[in-house]
Design a protein around this motif. Structure first.
Motif, mmCIF file in Angstrom:
data_model
loop_
_atom_site.group_PDB
_atom_site.id
_atom_site.type_symbol
_atom_site.label_atom_id
_atom_site.label_comp_id
_atom_site.label_asym_id
_atom_site.label_seq_id
_atom_site.Cartn_x
_atom_site.Cartn_y
_atom_site.Cartn_z
ATOM 1 N N ALA A 264 16.484 -2.706 4.016
ATOM 2 C CA ALA A 264 16.828 -4.030 3.487
ATOM 3 C C ALA A 264 15.587 -4.737 2.950
ATOM 4 C CB ALA A 264 17.486 -4.874 4.579
ATOM 5 N N ALA A 265 14.465 -4.633 3.686
ATOM 6 C CA ALA A 265 13.221 -5.258 3.230
ATOM 7 C C ALA A 265 12.718 -4.606 1.951
ATOM 8 C CB ALA A 265 12.163 -5.148 4.337
ATOM 9 N N ALA A 266 12.827 -3.276 1.879
ATOM 10 C CA ALA A 266 12.366 -2.563 0.691
ATOM 11 C C ALA A 266 13.166 -2.971 -0.536
ATOM 12 C CB ALA A 266 12.470 -1.054 0.928
ATOM 13 N N LYS A 267 14.476 -3.081 -0.378
ATOM 14 C CA LYS A 267 15.328 -3.460 -1.505
ATOM 15 C C LYS A 267 15.059 -4.909 -1.928
ATOM 16 C CE LYS A 267 19.605 -1.955 -1.462
ATOM 17 N NZ LYS A 267 20.979 -1.663 -0.986
ATOM 18 N N LYS A 268 14.804 -5.772 -0.956
ATOM 19 C CA LYS A 268 14.511 -7.173 -1.262
ATOM 20 C C LYS A 268 13.244 -7.307 -2.098
ATOM 21 C CE LYS A 268 13.622 -11.630 0.984
ATOM 22 N NZ LYS A 268 13.532 -12.332 2.295
ATOM 23 N N GLU B 270 18.959 0.713 13.633
ATOM 24 C CA GLU B 270 18.815 -0.690 13.260
ATOM 25 C C GLU B 270 17.448 -0.968 12.629
ATOM 26 O OE1 GLU B 270 18.457 -0.584 17.844
ATOM 27 O OE2 GLU B 270 19.449 0.496 16.246
ATOM 28 N N THR B 271 16.414 -0.250 13.102
ATOM 29 C CA THR B 271 15.088 -0.385 12.501
ATOM 30 C C THR B 271 15.082 0.182 11.089
ATOM 31 O OG1 THR B 271 14.047 -0.210 14.680
ATOM 32 C CG2 THR B 271 12.642 0.191 12.764
ATOM 33 N N GLU B 272 15.730 1.325 10.921
ATOM 34 C CA GLU B 272 15.801 1.947 9.604
ATOM 35 C C GLU B 272 16.529 1.037 8.614
ATOM 36 O OE1 GLU B 272 16.378 6.461 7.924
ATOM 37 O OE2 GLU B 272 17.232 5.916 9.857
ATOM 38 N N ARG B 273 17.616 0.455 9.064
ATOM 39 C CA ARG B 273 18.376 -0.448 8.201
ATOM 40 C C ARG B 273 17.537 -1.670 7.808
ATOM 41 N NH1 ARG B 273 23.828 -2.786 10.625
ATOM 42 N NH2 ARG B 273 22.297 -3.529 12.142
ATOM 43 N N ILE C 203 10.950 5.509 4.698
ATOM 44 C CA ILE C 203 10.969 5.701 3.250
ATOM 45 C C ILE C 203 10.849 7.173 2.884
ATOM 46 C CG2 ILE C 203 9.774 5.192 1.086
ATOM 47 C CD1 ILE C 203 11.335 2.833 2.289
ATOM 48 N N ASN C 204 9.956 7.877 3.588
ATOM 49 C CA ASN C 204 9.724 9.287 3.268
ATOM 50 C C ASN C 204 10.492 10.242 4.166
ATOM 51 O OD1 ASN C 204 7.788 8.883 1.102
ATOM 52 N ND2 ASN C 204 6.436 8.073 2.685
ATOM 53 N N GLN C 205 11.335 9.669 5.058
ATOM 54 C CA GLN C 205 12.206 10.458 5.935
ATOM 55 C C GLN C 205 11.414 11.520 6.703
ATOM 56 O OE1 GLN C 205 16.212 11.315 4.222
ATOM 57 N NE2 GLN C 205 15.320 10.624 2.285
ATOM 58 N N ARG C 206 10.272 11.081 7.263
ATOM 59 C CA ARG C 206 9.407 12.011 7.988
ATOM 60 C C ARG C 206 9.893 12.269 9.410
ATOM 61 N NH1 ARG C 206 5.051 12.566 4.705
ATOM 62 N NH2 ARG C 206 4.386 10.739 3.495
ATOM 63 N N ALA C 207 10.480 11.243 10.042
ATOM 64 C CA ALA C 207 10.923 11.383 11.426
ATOM 65 C C ALA C 207 11.974 10.322 11.701
ATOM 66 C CB ALA C 207 9.733 11.212 12.389
ATOM 67 N N VAL D 286 7.690 -4.680 11.067
ATOM 68 C CA VAL D 286 7.451 -3.406 11.744
ATOM 69 C C VAL D 286 6.097 -2.878 11.294
ATOM 70 C CG1 VAL D 286 9.922 -2.838 11.902
ATOM 71 C CG2 VAL D 286 8.596 -2.064 9.917
ATOM 72 N N GLY D 287 5.671 -1.759 11.870
ATOM 73 C CA GLY D 287 4.408 -1.164 11.486
ATOM 74 C C GLY D 287 4.510 -0.345 10.208
ATOM 75 N N ILE D 288 3.369 -0.136 9.576
ATOM 76 C CA ILE D 288 3.336 0.650 8.338
ATOM 77 C C ILE D 288 3.808 2.084 8.603
ATOM 78 C CG2 ILE D 288 1.829 1.616 6.554
ATOM 79 C CD1 ILE D 288 0.103 -0.884 6.796
ATOM 80 N N ALA D 289 3.439 2.636 9.772
ATOM 81 C CA ALA D 289 3.852 4.004 10.097
ATOM 82 C C ALA D 289 5.372 4.112 10.166
ATOM 83 C CB ALA D 289 3.233 4.437 11.423
ATOM 84 N N THR D 290 6.021 3.066 10.693
ATOM 85 C CA THR D 290 7.485 3.070 10.765
ATOM 86 C C THR D 290 8.090 3.066 9.368
ATOM 87 O OG1 THR D 290 7.462 1.923 12.890
ATOM 88 C CG2 THR D 290 9.505 1.821 11.627
ATOM 89 N N VAL D 291 7.519 2.237 8.473
ATOM 90 C CA VAL D 291 8.004 2.196 7.093
ATOM 91 C C VAL D 291 7.846 3.565 6.440
ATOM 92 C CG1 VAL D 291 7.656 1.180 4.807
ATOM 93 C CG2 VAL D 291 7.514 -0.265 6.857
ATOM 94 N N ASP D 292 6.717 4.210 6.675
ATOM 95 C CA ASP D 292 6.477 5.537 6.107
ATOM 96 C C ASP D 292 7.519 6.542 6.600
ATOM 97 O OD1 ASP D 292 4.837 7.592 4.716
ATOM 98 O OD2 ASP D 292 4.484 8.285 6.760
ATOM 99 N N ARG D 293 7.856 6.494 7.908
ATOM 100 C CA ARG D 293 8.860 7.416 8.449
ATOM 101 C C ARG D 293 10.209 7.217 7.768
ATOM 102 N NH1 ARG D 293 6.889 5.415 13.572
ATOM 103 N NH2 ARG D 293 5.260 6.762 14.373
#
Length: 345
Positions: A42-46, A35-38, A26-30, A17-24
């Motif tokens: 999962a990638a962050a925990k890995k 399924e994308t959030e999950r 992880i930081n719960q911005r939007a 996914v894009g970096i902006a999506t990860v930022d949203r």
């Protein structure tokens, strides 16, 4: 939060996914799709990224902690907008309910006040949170108050209610929408004239606010337009066709129509049937069945289009948060809309 070697870019690559999506996420911005959030989590925990325990989707054994019983009361599913909305809500809610307790949907006619009030009462006995789209009527308001006294969270969706006990409102900034529509009419109309406004019902607060704000903008900017009294179409295409035909017959100086309502398909049909579709500026809310073709052929000039998927994700995330984190304050969540013309479909 993060380990020194774990970056948002690394998580984005792992999750595709894009970096902006990860930022949203992880930081719960939007809100993003569940399924994308999950996938991001999962990638962050890995990669060893230390998620906060308070994160709304923090998982145990691969499953979300939260299970929520949800109910929705929407207008008739025959209206394409509400059919799409129901499908999106069901999809976004997939992570948060047991298979045996899926979200419950009740669809009603806009004028079916007694049935809507009864539906609120019935759902409040079976769910944790209810999303209501209905007219601002005392009977409906009473049913909402009764539901909240039972401990059920009640959110108004798209159109607010004048009930103090409701938990929150999720929808557009309708003042902004009405003023945006007026801005478009002022700039698209070549000469001043009569402007018609078509609404679903006078007690639909979202549309009342849109109409007031529409008038206010044109009055403030001294546009020279005369905004006519609004006419009702009861959110039905056939009724919209009939009231549009009446406006065309009664007002020969009609230069624009604003439709912050459902049933716009009927307005489009009436304009095409009159042969005046290129003389009259049409601004509506959407999406609308056949809206793209109406934009292509010039019958429709501008659509203020809801972001249905984004809205549905916001609704579900807000519901989950409200049920799991008790909040005493009113929850007010505004979603954006897109401006669609024939040049950016």
């Amino acid at each position: 939060m993060a380990g020194k070697k774990t970056t948002l870019a690394a998580i984005a690559r792992e999750a595709h996914v894009g970096i902006a999506t990860v930022d949203r996420v992880i930081n719960q911005r939007a809100a993003v799709r569940p399924e994308t959030e999950r996938k991001v989590i999962a990638a962050a925990k890995k990669l060893g990224f230390a998620l906060e325990k308070s994160h709304r989707l923090f998982e145990t054994a691969g499953k979300p902690v939260v299970r929520v019983k949800m109910g929705f009361i929407l207008l008739r599913k025959a209206h394409s907008f509400y059919a799409q909305l129901a499908d999106s809500l069901m999809e976004q809610a997939a992570l948060y309910h047991d298979p045996a307790s899926p979200p419950q949907f009740i669809f009603h006619d806009i004028s079916a006040v007694n049935e809507t009030a009864a539906a609120i009462t019935s759902l409040s006995q079976r769910v944790d949170v209810i999303g209501v789209l209905a007219l601002d009527n005392p009977m409906i308001g009473y049913a909402v108050e009764e539901a909240t006294r039972r401990g059920v969270k009640v959110f108004t969706l798209l159109s607010d209610l004048s009930v103090h006990s409701r938990t929150g409102y999720i929808g557009l900034d309708n003042q902004q929408a009405g003023r945006t529509a007026a801005w478009a009419v002022e700039r698209l109309c070549r000469q001043p004239g009569d402007v018609g406004v078509i609404i679903g019902d006078n007690r639909f607060l979202c549309q009342e606010t849109c109409e007031i704000s529409f008038r206010s903008y044109l009055r403030e900017h001294q546009s020279g337009h005369r905004v006519l009294e609004p006419v009702r179409n009861h959110e039905q295409a056939e009724s919209a066709r009939q009231v549009t035909q009446a406006l065309l017959a009664q007002h020969t100086e009609l230069v624009a129509l604003y439709a912050p309502c459902g049933g716009v398909e009927g307005i489009i049909a009436a304009l095409r049937g009159s042969g005046r579709q290129h003389e009259i500026t049409l601004v509506c809310h959407g999406p609308v069945d056949g809206g793209e073709m109406a934009l292509f052929d010039g019958t429709l000039d501008l659509m203020l289009r809801h972001r249905i998927t984004e809205f549905a994700a916001t609704v579900i995330n807000t519901f989950v948060s409200a049920v799991t984190h008790d909040s005493s304050g009113f929850i007010h969540v505004i979603n954006r809309f897109d401006l669609i013309t024939q040049e950016n479909i």
